[in-house]
Design an enzyme around this catalytic site. Structure first.
Site, PDB file in Angstrom:
ATOM      1  N   GLU A 152      -0.909  -9.107  -0.582  1.00  0.00           N
ATOM      2  CA  GLU A 152      -2.354  -9.314  -0.374  1.00  0.00           C
ATOM      3  C   GLU A 152      -3.112  -9.351  -1.703  1.00  0.00           C
ATOM      4  O   GLU A 152      -4.070 -10.102  -1.853  1.00  0.00           O
ATOM      5  CB  GLU A 152      -2.910  -8.205   0.529  1.00  0.00           C
ATOM      6  CG  GLU A 152      -2.375  -8.303   1.950  1.00  0.00           C
ATOM      7  CD  GLU A 152      -2.862  -7.165   2.815  1.00  0.00           C
ATOM      8  OE1 GLU A 152      -2.369  -6.030   2.611  1.00  0.00           O
ATOM      9  OE2 GLU A 152      -3.713  -7.387   3.672  1.00  0.00           O
ATOM     10  N   ALA A 166       0.878  -1.165   0.000  1.00  0.00           N
ATOM     11  CA  ALA A 166       0.000   0.000   0.000  1.00  0.00           C
ATOM     12  C   ALA A 166       0.921   1.222   0.000  1.00  0.00           C
ATOM     13  O   ALA A 166       2.068   1.135   0.445  1.00  0.00           O
ATOM     14  CB  ALA A 166      -0.865  -0.016   1.250  1.00  0.00           C
ATOM     15  N   GLY A 217       0.513  -4.886   0.906  1.00  0.00           N
ATOM     16  CA  GLY A 217      -0.686  -4.861   0.059  1.00  0.00           C
ATOM     17  C   GLY A 217      -0.470  -5.568  -1.278  1.00  0.00           C
ATOM     18  O   GLY A 217      -1.418  -6.078  -1.879  1.00  0.00           O
ATOM     19  N   GLU A 232       4.337  -5.215   7.351  1.00  0.00           N
ATOM     20  CA  GLU A 232       3.532  -4.193   8.046  1.00  0.00           C
ATOM     21  C   GLU A 232       3.951  -3.968   9.489  1.00  0.00           C
ATOM     22  O   GLU A 232       3.964  -2.839   9.969  1.00  0.00           O
ATOM     23  CB  GLU A 232       2.040  -4.551   7.993  1.00  0.00           C
ATOM     24  CG  GLU A 232       1.376  -4.282   6.654  1.00  0.00           C
ATOM     25  CD  GLU A 232       1.511  -5.413   5.660  1.00  0.00           C
ATOM     26  OE1 GLU A 232       2.339  -6.332   5.873  1.00  0.00           O
ATOM     27  OE2 GLU A 232       0.790  -5.379   4.645  1.00  0.00           O
TER      28      GLU A 232
HETATM   29  N1  DAK Z   1       4.669   3.105  -0.715  1.00  0.00           N
HETATM   30  C1  DAK Z   1       5.086   4.271  -1.243  1.00  0.00           C
HETATM   31  N2  DAK Z   1       6.273   4.393  -1.903  1.00  0.00           N
HETATM   32  C2  DAK Z   1       7.050   3.308  -2.029  1.00  0.00           C
HETATM   33  C3  DAK Z   1       6.673   2.053  -1.500  1.00  0.00           C
HETATM   34  C4  DAK Z   1       5.412   1.969  -0.817  1.00  0.00           C
HETATM   35  N3  DAK Z   1       4.945   0.840  -0.304  1.00  0.00           N
HETATM   36  N4  DAK Z   1       7.662   1.180  -1.775  1.00  0.00           N
HETATM   37  C5  DAK Z   1       8.588   1.852  -2.454  1.00  0.00           C
HETATM   38  N5  DAK Z   1       8.246   3.130  -2.607  1.00  0.00           N
HETATM   39  C6  DAK Z   1       8.991   4.196  -3.279  1.00  0.00           C
HETATM   40  C7  DAK Z   1      10.203   4.597  -2.463  1.00  0.00           C
HETATM   41  O1  DAK Z   1       9.834   5.518  -1.444  1.00  0.00           O
HETATM   42  C8  DAK Z   1      11.058   5.227  -3.531  1.00  0.00           C
HETATM   43  O2  DAK Z   1      10.595   6.528  -3.807  1.00  0.00           O
HETATM   44  P1  DAK Z   1      11.634   7.777  -3.998  1.00  0.00           P
HETATM   45  O3  DAK Z   1      12.426   7.828  -2.731  1.00  0.00           O
HETATM   46  O4  DAK Z   1      12.463   7.378  -5.191  1.00  0.00           O
HETATM   47  O5  DAK Z   1      10.741   8.957  -4.224  1.00  0.00           O
HETATM   48  C9  DAK Z   1      10.765   4.389  -4.755  1.00  0.00           C
HETATM   49  O6  DAK Z   1       9.534   3.712  -4.486  1.00  0.00           O
HETATM   50  C10 DAK Z   1      11.823   3.330  -5.027  1.00  0.00           C
HETATM   51  O7  DAK Z   1      12.026   2.617  -3.824  1.00  0.00           O
HETATM   52  P2  DAK Z   1      13.462   2.346  -3.195  1.00  0.00           P
HETATM   53  O8  DAK Z   1      14.416   3.432  -3.557  1.00  0.00           O
HETATM   54  O9  DAK Z   1      13.245   2.072  -1.750  1.00  0.00           O
HETATM   55  O10 DAK Z   1      13.874   1.023  -3.991  1.00  0.00           O
HETATM   56  P3  DAK Z   1      14.851  -0.125  -3.466  1.00  0.00           P
HETATM   57  O11 DAK Z   1      15.078  -1.005  -4.643  1.00  0.00           O
HETATM   58  O12 DAK Z   1      16.054   0.445  -2.774  1.00  0.00           O
HETATM   59  O13 DAK Z   1      14.021  -0.917  -2.357  1.00  0.00           O
HETATM   60  C11 DAK Z   1      12.042  -2.001  -1.492  1.00  0.00           C
HETATM   61  C12 DAK Z   1      12.879  -1.641  -2.753  1.00  0.00           C
HETATM   62  C13 DAK Z   1      10.748  -2.660  -1.981  1.00  0.00           C
HETATM   63  C14 DAK Z   1      12.830  -3.008  -0.636  1.00  0.00           C
HETATM   64  C15 DAK Z   1      11.765  -0.716  -0.662  1.00  0.00           C
HETATM   65  O14 DAK Z   1      11.248   0.281  -1.551  1.00  0.00           O
HETATM   66  C16 DAK Z   1      10.774  -0.924   0.436  1.00  0.00           C
HETATM   67  O15 DAK Z   1      11.113  -1.468   1.504  1.00  0.00           O
HETATM   68  N6  DAK Z   1       9.537  -0.437   0.233  1.00  0.00           N
HETATM   69  C17 DAK Z   1       8.496  -0.505   1.220  1.00  0.00           C
HETATM   70  C18 DAK Z   1       7.930  -1.886   1.263  1.00  0.00           C
HETATM   71  C19 DAK Z   1       6.864  -2.007   2.320  1.00  0.00           C
HETATM   72  O16 DAK Z   1       7.077  -1.740   3.516  1.00  0.00           O
HETATM   73  N7  DAK Z   1       5.669  -2.417   1.873  1.00  0.00           N
HETATM   74  C20 DAK Z   1       4.546  -2.600   2.743  1.00  0.00           C
HETATM   75  C21 DAK Z   1       3.796  -1.327   2.768  1.00  0.00           C
HETATM   76  S1  DAK Z   1       2.623  -1.339   4.071  1.00  0.00           S
HETATM   77  C22 DAK Z   1      -4.135  -1.020   6.462  1.00  0.00           C
HETATM   78  C23 DAK Z   1      -4.350  -1.172   5.123  1.00  0.00           C
HETATM   79  C24 DAK Z   1      -3.358  -1.645   4.337  1.00  0.00           C
HETATM   80  C25 DAK Z   1      -2.107  -1.928   4.852  1.00  0.00           C
HETATM   81  C26 DAK Z   1      -1.916  -1.766   6.183  1.00  0.00           C
HETATM   82  C27 DAK Z   1      -2.908  -1.333   6.996  1.00  0.00           C
HETATM   83  N8  DAK Z   1      -5.152  -0.527   7.316  1.00  0.00           N
HETATM   84  C28 DAK Z   1      -5.750   0.710   6.985  1.00  0.00           C
HETATM   85  C29 DAK Z   1      -5.237  -1.021   8.654  1.00  0.00           C
HETATM   86  C30 DAK Z   1      -1.062  -2.327   3.997  1.00  0.00           C
HETATM   87  C31 DAK Z   1       0.162  -1.923   4.312  1.00  0.00           C
HETATM   88  C32 DAK Z   1       1.281  -2.070   3.432  1.00  0.00           C
HETATM   89  O17 DAK Z   1       1.222  -2.604   2.349  1.00  0.00           O
END
Ligand code: DAK
Length: 257
Positions: free
Chosen positions: A113, A65, A110, A133
């Site tokens: 998911e 997400a 997400g 998460e």
């Molecule tokens: N959201 C927004 N931007 C994201 C992103 C994300 N999930 N993942 C990556 N990006 C963006 C990065 O911020 C970066 O943007 P800039 O800095 O260039 O502006 C760009 O994509 C490229 O990412 P990286 O530079 O970080 O690329 P790397 O190859 O170095 O790393 C990575 C790739 C996938 C390991 C890293 O980007 C990463 O760790 N990303 C976050 C992954 C993550 O934590 N995903 C889970 C998100 S939380 C809920 C509803 C839904 C959810 C939860 C609760 N309720 C309302 C209760 C769901 C939650 C999630 O999905």
């Protein structure tokens, strides 16, 4: 005009949705969900699509997400955010046609998911799965705490959910999270090949199988096999006669719907 996030294309009766927001590794934002629901509206009202493949552009399937969109959210907004995503993914899972996730790269949070809400998951050898998460002090909000253990068992699900660790495609295959792993260059082609094969099978049989697998997993065995017993004869008033006739006449069945 805003660029579209989901690019739709067709190959025969198979629709392909490519999620393309490479600057944010295809993270799911509200614009994505708007388009996603519009495309679902289209699929629900037209019957020419027999199978759907969902994939991502670039090095991610979907990296989660959109974390930036979640910043500053209060309780009410979080509730709406989670409900909206859950409803959208429930609509996807309830489609009468088979849906294949062609996971080409990161499928985190997400994104994982979304793959879980598809019927079959095919992975590239570069795919990375994870439920990070808890690292953000959150839980999956789009059905992940429920679909993941139903698919891979509580032990594997808790390992992923509690550790927040990413796993590679081979590990995902071992767990049963994905059904097959291919070289990265082949993932879309192989997923399309599977979808094309499936698209030639009895459409009512396919939708009935989906219904029975998903509904049945929520029921006790006796009740579930009773439902199977109810659905089986119904096929003799839809796909069954043509499928059987086709086999006996050594020809491909010509399905009516
Ligand atoms: N959201 C927004 N931007 C994201 C992103 C994300 N999930 N993942 C990556 N990006 C963006 C990065 O911020 C970066 O943007 P800039 O800095 O260039 O502006 C760009 O994509 C490229 O990412 P990286 O530079 O970080 O690329 P790397 O190859 O170095 O790393 C990575 C790739 C996938 C390991 C890293 O980007 C990463 O760790 N990303 C976050 C992954 C993550 O934590 N995903 C889970 C998100 S939380 C809920 C509803 C839904 C959810 C939860 C609760 N309720 C309302 C209760 C769901 C939650 C999630 O999905």
């Amino acid at each position: 005009m805003e660029e579209k996030i989901i690019h739709e294309s067709r190959e025969g009766r198979v629709a392909i949705w490519t999620i393309s927001r490479p600057k944010a590794l295809n993270a799911l934002n509200s614009a994505f969900f708007k388009e996603f629901n519009e495309l679902l509206d289209g699929l629900e009202s037209h019957q020419e699509v027999a199978a759907l493949v969902i994939t991502g552009e670039g090095k991610a399937f979907v990296a989660g997400a959109d974390i930036a969109e979640m910043q500053g959210m209060g309780r009410e907004e979080a509730l709406a955010f989670s409900r909206g995503g859950q409803k959208s993914f429930a609509r996807l899972a309830a489609l009468p046609i088979p849906v294949i996730a062609a996971v080409n790269g990161y499928a985190l949070g997400g994104g994982c998911e979304l793959a879980l809400a598809c019927d079959i998951r095919m992975a590239s050898n570069q795919a990375i799965f994870g439920m990070p998460e808890a690292r953000l002090g959150l839980i999956p909000g789009y059905g992940g705490t429920q679909r993941l253990p139903r698919l891979v068992g509580a032990g594997n699900a808790l390992y992923m959910l509690l550790s927040g660790k990413n796993i590679e495609a081979g590990e995902a295959l071992r767990m049963g999270l994905v059904q097959a792993v291919y070289e990265n260059e082949e993932i879309l082609e192989q997923s399309l090949k599977l979808a094309t094969g499936i698209s030639k099978l009895g459409p009512n049989a396919l939708s009935t199988i989906k219904e029975l697998v998903y509904k049945g997993s929520e029921m006790g065995l006796a009740e579930a096999v009773t439902l199977e017993n109810k659905r089986f004869p119904e096929l003799f008033e839809s796909d069954g006669p043509e499928g059987i006739q086709g086999f006996l006449e050594k020809r491909k069945p010509q399905w009516k719907s």
